[in-house]
Design an enzyme around this catalytic site. Structure first.
Site, PDB file in Angstrom:
ATOM      1  N   GLU A 119      18.025  10.892  73.137  1.00  0.00           N
ATOM      2  CA  GLU A 119      19.308  10.185  73.063  1.00  0.00           C
ATOM      3  C   GLU A 119      20.456  11.098  72.630  1.00  0.00           C
ATOM      4  OE1 GLU A 119      18.819   6.994  70.230  1.00  0.00           O
ATOM      5  OE2 GLU A 119      17.393   8.155  69.044  1.00  0.00           O
ATOM      6  N   ARG A 136      10.055   0.929  65.461  1.00  0.00           N
ATOM      7  CA  ARG A 136      10.945   2.090  65.545  1.00  0.00           C
ATOM      8  C   ARG A 136      11.186   2.562  64.121  1.00  0.00           C
ATOM      9  NH1 ARG A 136      17.003   2.846  68.044  1.00  0.00           N
ATOM     10  NH2 ARG A 136      17.561   1.255  66.504  1.00  0.00           N
ATOM     11  N   HIS A 168      17.891   0.706  62.391  1.00  0.00           N
ATOM     12  CA  HIS A 168      19.198   0.068  62.279  1.00  0.00           C
ATOM     13  C   HIS A 168      19.131  -1.409  61.903  1.00  0.00           C
ATOM     14  CE1 HIS A 168      21.351   3.569  63.545  1.00  0.00           C
ATOM     15  NE2 HIS A 168      20.769   3.622  64.738  1.00  0.00           N
ATOM     16  N   ASP A 212      -0.237   2.505  59.121  1.00  0.00           N
ATOM     17  CA  ASP A 212      -1.173   1.909  58.170  1.00  0.00           C
ATOM     18  C   ASP A 212      -0.898   0.424  57.956  1.00  0.00           C
ATOM     19  OD1 ASP A 212      -2.435   4.327  57.835  1.00  0.00           O
ATOM     20  OD2 ASP A 212      -1.532   4.783  55.884  1.00  0.00           O
ATOM     21  N   ASP A 241      23.476   6.109  71.982  1.00  0.00           N
ATOM     22  CA  ASP A 241      23.583   7.420  71.344  1.00  0.00           C
ATOM     23  C   ASP A 241      23.693   8.529  72.383  1.00  0.00           C
ATOM     24  OD1 ASP A 241      23.626   7.205  68.464  1.00  0.00           O
ATOM     25  OD2 ASP A 241      21.618   6.371  68.588  1.00  0.00           O
TER      26      ASP A 241
END
Length: 258
Positions: free
Chosen positions: A147, A72, A47, A86, A173
Site C-alpha cells: 500500500e 489485521r 484502525h 494464539d 494508503d
C-alpha cells in the site's frame, strides 16, 4: 496433518474468499455479519476500536457463525502477530509491507522454529483445530499488504516470498503514497488510471507467483468487479459503513426525505 484452514483450502482450490470487515469490539456485531455467509471476516486491530484484550470474543463469534476469523494486525510486529494467532486468528493481514525482507519477517512470525520465529503457546488454536500438532497450528494464512510506492516497486519480491498466502491491496494508503487522493470521486481521470494501473500491477505479480491477490473494497458491486478481474480475497462490506448507511437511509425515510 488432521486440520485444514478453510481460507487456505479455498485458495488452494483456486476459489475466491469473499469477506467482511469488523472494526468494533462488539462480538454480537461480528456474529451477525459472519452469520450472513461471508467466507471470512477480518477483525481490524490497526484502525478499528478493537484491541488484543477484547479480540477473543470477536474471533469466537466469527468462527461460531461459520466464517474464518482473520486479524489485521497494527504493524509487522512478531509479538502482536503471534498473540493474534494464539488468540484464535486463522490468518493475519500485515500492513505496510514494503520489501521482500519484510515479507519474510511476516511469514517467520507465523511459523514455529526451525522455519520461523513464533513462540509455542497456542492458547486457542488447539481448541479450534482440535489438534495438539504444531504442524496443524501453523495452518494460518499470512497475507501482506502492499500500500505504498516503495511496496509497489518491490511487489515482485514480496509476492515471491515463500509462505505468503496473498498480497492485499490497501487502496487508500496506496493512493496517498502515489500522491493521489484516497477518494475516488476526488481523482482526475488520469489519477484514477494511474491508481488502477498500480492495483493491476499488484494483481499481476500475485498471478505470476501463484498466490492470491486481495483488496479492501467495502461495497458489493465493486467487490464483484474486482473478483471478475481476478482478485481472490475481497472485502465486500465494512461494519461501520453498513451501520451508517442503514441509519441514514432509515432516518431519511422516516423524515419523508426519500
Amino acid at each position: 496433518m488432521s486440520y485444514r484452514n478453510p481460507l487456505l483450502a479455498r485458495l488452494a482450490a483456486g476459489e475466491a474468499s469473499i469477506g467482511s470487515w469488523v472494526s468494533t469490539p462488539d462480538p454480537v456485531i461480528a456474529e451477525i455479519i459472519a452469520s450472513c455467509g461471508f467466507d471470512h471476516v477480518i477483525a481490524d486491530l490497526q484502525h478499528g476500536s478493537l484491541e488484543l484484550g477484547n479480540l477473543v470474543p470477536v474471533l469466537a463469534a466469527i468462527a461460531g457463525a461459520g466464517s474464518t476469523p482473520i486479524v489485521r494486525v497494527p504493524w509487522n510486529d512478531p509479538v502482536v502477530i503471534g498473540k493474534a494467532l494464539d488468540l484464535g486468528a486463522l490468518g493475519v493481514v500485515v500492513p505496510m509491507v514494503e520489501t521482500g525482507g519484510e515479507a519474510v519477517a511476516a511469514v517467520a512470525a507465523c511459523r514455529y522454529p526451525p522455519s520461523g520465529t513464533r513462540s509455542i503457546g497456542p492458547l486457542r488454536p488447539n481448541l479450534i483445530m482440535r489438534s495438539a500438532e504444531p504442524a496443524d497450528w501453523e495452518q494460518v494464512a499470512c497475507i501482506v499488504m502492499v500500500e505504498t510506492a516503495k511496496g509497489l516497486a518491490n511487489v515482485d519480491a514480496i509476492a515471491a516470498t515463500p509462505g505468503i498466502a496473498g498480497v492485499y491491496v490497501g487502496p487508500g494508503d496506496l493512493a496517498v503514497s502515489l500522491g493521489l487522493s484516497p477518494y475516488r470521486d476526488q481523482r482526475s481521470v488520469d489519477d484514477e488510471k494511474a491508481h488502477a494501473t498500480a492495483v493491476e500491477s499488484i494483481r499481476l505479480a500475485c498471478a505470476a507467483h501463484g498466490i492470491a491477490a486481495g483488496i479492501y473494497v467495502g461495497e458489493g458491486e465493486a467487490a464483484r468487479r474486482y473478483l471478475d478481474a481476478g482478485f481472490r480475497i475481497v472485502t465486500a462490506s465494512i461494519d461501520y459503513s453498513l451501520i451508517e448507511a442503514g441509519s441514514q437511509r432509515d432516518l431519511a425515510a422516516a423524515r419523508g426525505m426519500t
